[in-house]
Design a protein around this motif. Structure first.
Motif, PDB file in Angstrom:
ATOM      1  N   GLY A  15      -2.226  -1.643  -3.080  1.00 41.07           N
ATOM      2  CA  GLY A  15      -2.938  -2.027  -1.861  1.00 41.07           C
ATOM      3  C   GLY A  15      -2.421  -1.289  -0.639  1.00 41.07           C
ATOM      4  N   VAL A  16      -1.115  -1.178  -0.535  1.00 42.05           N
ATOM      5  CA  VAL A  16      -0.511  -0.470   0.598  1.00 42.05           C
ATOM      6  C   VAL A  16      -0.899   1.007   0.574  1.00 42.05           C
ATOM      7  N   LEU A  17      -0.834   1.620  -0.604  1.00 39.55           N
ATOM      8  CA  LEU A  17      -1.171   3.044  -0.705  1.00 39.55           C
ATOM      9  C   LEU A  17      -2.652   3.308  -0.397  1.00 39.55           C
ATOM     10  N   ILE A  18      -3.522   2.479  -0.917  1.00 40.18           N
ATOM     11  CA  ILE A  18      -4.957   2.658  -0.653  1.00 40.18           C
ATOM     12  C   ILE A  18      -5.270   2.377   0.811  1.00 40.18           C
ATOM     13  N   ALA A  19      -4.633   1.368   1.387  1.00 48.67           N
ATOM     14  CA  ALA A  19      -4.850   1.074   2.807  1.00 48.67           C
ATOM     15  C   ALA A  19      -4.361   2.232   3.676  1.00 48.67           C
ATOM     16  N   ALA A  20      -3.233   2.829   3.314  1.00 44.95           N
ATOM     17  CA  ALA A  20      -2.722   3.975   4.078  1.00 44.95           C
ATOM     18  C   ALA A  20      -3.712   5.140   4.015  1.00 44.95           C
ATOM     19  N   ALA A  21      -4.316   5.361   2.848  1.00 43.91           N
ATOM     20  CA  ALA A  21      -5.311   6.430   2.720  1.00 43.91           C
ATOM     21  C   ALA A  21      -6.535   6.128   3.576  1.00 43.91           C
ATOM     22  N   LYS A  22      -6.941   4.859   3.629  1.00 43.59           N
ATOM     23  CA  LYS A  22      -8.095   4.471   4.456  1.00 43.59           C
ATOM     24  C   LYS A  22      -7.802   4.662   5.943  1.00 43.59           C
ATOM     25  N   VAL A  23      -6.587   4.332   6.368  1.00 46.17           N
ATOM     26  CA  VAL A  23      -6.198   4.530   7.770  1.00 46.17           C
ATOM     27  C   VAL A  23      -6.212   6.013   8.098  1.00 46.17           C
ATOM     28  N   ASN A  24      -5.749   6.835   7.175  1.00 46.02           N
ATOM     29  CA  ASN A  24      -5.770   8.289   7.348  1.00 46.02           C
ATOM     30  C   ASN A  24      -7.185   8.816   7.537  1.00 46.02           C
ATOM     31  N   ASP A  25      -8.153   8.180   6.845  1.00 45.29           N
ATOM     32  CA  ASP A  25      -9.554   8.578   6.959  1.00 45.29           C
ATOM     33  C   ASP A  25     -10.219   8.015   8.210  1.00 45.29           C
ATOM     34  N   GLY A  26      -9.503   7.154   8.954  1.00 46.75           N
ATOM     35  CA  GLY A  26     -10.039   6.603  10.189  1.00 46.75           C
ATOM     36  C   GLY A  26     -10.753   5.270  10.005  1.00 46.75           C
ATOM     37  N   SER A  27     -10.624   4.651   8.875  1.00 43.31           N
ATOM     38  CA  SER A  27     -11.292   3.382   8.617  1.00 43.31           C
ATOM     39  C   SER A  27     -10.261   2.256   8.605  1.00 43.31           C
ATOM     40  N   SER A  28      -9.881   1.788   9.795  1.00 42.02           N
ATOM     41  CA  SER A  28      -8.833   0.767   9.875  1.00 42.02           C
ATOM     42  C   SER A  28      -9.313  -0.590   9.375  1.00 42.02           C
ATOM     43  N   TRP A  29     -10.569  -0.940   9.625  1.00 43.49           N
ATOM     44  CA  TRP A  29     -11.083  -2.227   9.124  1.00 43.49           C
ATOM     45  C   TRP A  29     -11.178  -2.221   7.598  1.00 43.49           C
ATOM     46  N   GLY A  30     -11.603  -1.118   7.042  1.00 41.58           N
ATOM     47  CA  GLY A  30     -11.639  -0.996   5.586  1.00 41.58           C
ATOM     48  C   GLY A  30     -10.252  -1.117   4.997  1.00 41.58           C
ATOM     49  N   ALA A  31      -9.264  -0.542   5.692  1.00 44.65           N
ATOM     50  CA  ALA A  31      -7.879  -0.627   5.225  1.00 44.65           C
ATOM     51  C   ALA A  31      -7.391  -2.070   5.236  1.00 44.65           C
ATOM     52  N   VAL A  32      -7.711  -2.792   6.289  1.00 42.34           N
ATOM     53  CA  VAL A  32      -7.276  -4.190   6.390  1.00 42.34           C
ATOM     54  C   VAL A  32      -7.909  -5.022   5.286  1.00 42.34           C
ATOM     55  N   ILE A  33      -9.204  -4.840   5.054  1.00 43.89           N
ATOM     56  CA  ILE A  33      -9.905  -5.614   4.022  1.00 43.89           C
ATOM     57  C   ILE A  33      -9.334  -5.308   2.636  1.00 43.89           C
ATOM     58  N   LEU A  34      -9.146  -4.029   2.336  1.00 37.20           N
ATOM     59  CA  LEU A  34      -8.584  -3.673   1.031  1.00 37.20           C
ATOM     60  C   LEU A  34      -7.148  -4.169   0.868  1.00 37.20           C
TER      61      LEU A  34
END
Length: 141
Positions: A15-34
């Motif tokens: 979860g942490v790794l996927i959320a970090a990748a989402k934040v890198n892509d600019g999707s902070s809400w997606g990162a929080v949900i995942l």
């Protein structure tokens, strides 16, 4: 001890790794949900969701039903969740912590460590339906 928490730790780490990748892509809400979804999964897979495990020798003393389980087992989690507050009326034996419990499960299942295995009045049942077990708990009490 770490073996019991392995799946929960792995889920949280993913979860942490996927959320970090989402934040890198600019999707902070997606990162929080995942991240919340994976942390929820980690909690569900952790041994902390179950009542405090007991030793098989102690659990068999008072005649209450005994549930043999192991952390990370989705069928054990389903049983625990569907029993709700009734789960507190059972003894829970973690077969990864108690070799006697693992041996009892192997004796009931013919050599496998299939869980959840429930023992009521000396009779073993492998992966019982939660509603059936709830009815049996009411009949025993």
């Amino acid at each position: 001890m770490l073996r019991r928490w392995r799946l929960a730790i792995l889920s949280a780490l993913c979860g942490v790794l996927i959320a970090a990748a989402k934040v890198n892509d600019g999707s902070s809400w997606g990162a929080v949900i995942l991240l919340l979804a994976f942390l929820g999964l980690a909690v569900a897979l952790s041994p902390g969701v179950f009542p405090r495990p007991e030793r098989a020798a102690d659990a068999l003393r008072d005649g209450r039903p005994v549930v043999y389980w192991r952390p990370g087992c989705p069928f054990c989690l389903r049983l625990r969740a569907r029993l709700g507050p009734e789960a507190a009326r059972l003894h829970w034996v973690d077969i990864w912590q108690d070799p006697e419990g693992a041996a009892a499960v192997r004796a009931i299942t013919g050599g496998d460590e299939t869980v959840p295995t429930v023992v009521i009045a000396g009779e073993g049942f492998v992966n019982p339906d939660p509603s059936w077990l709830r009815d049996r708990i009411a009949a025993v009490s």
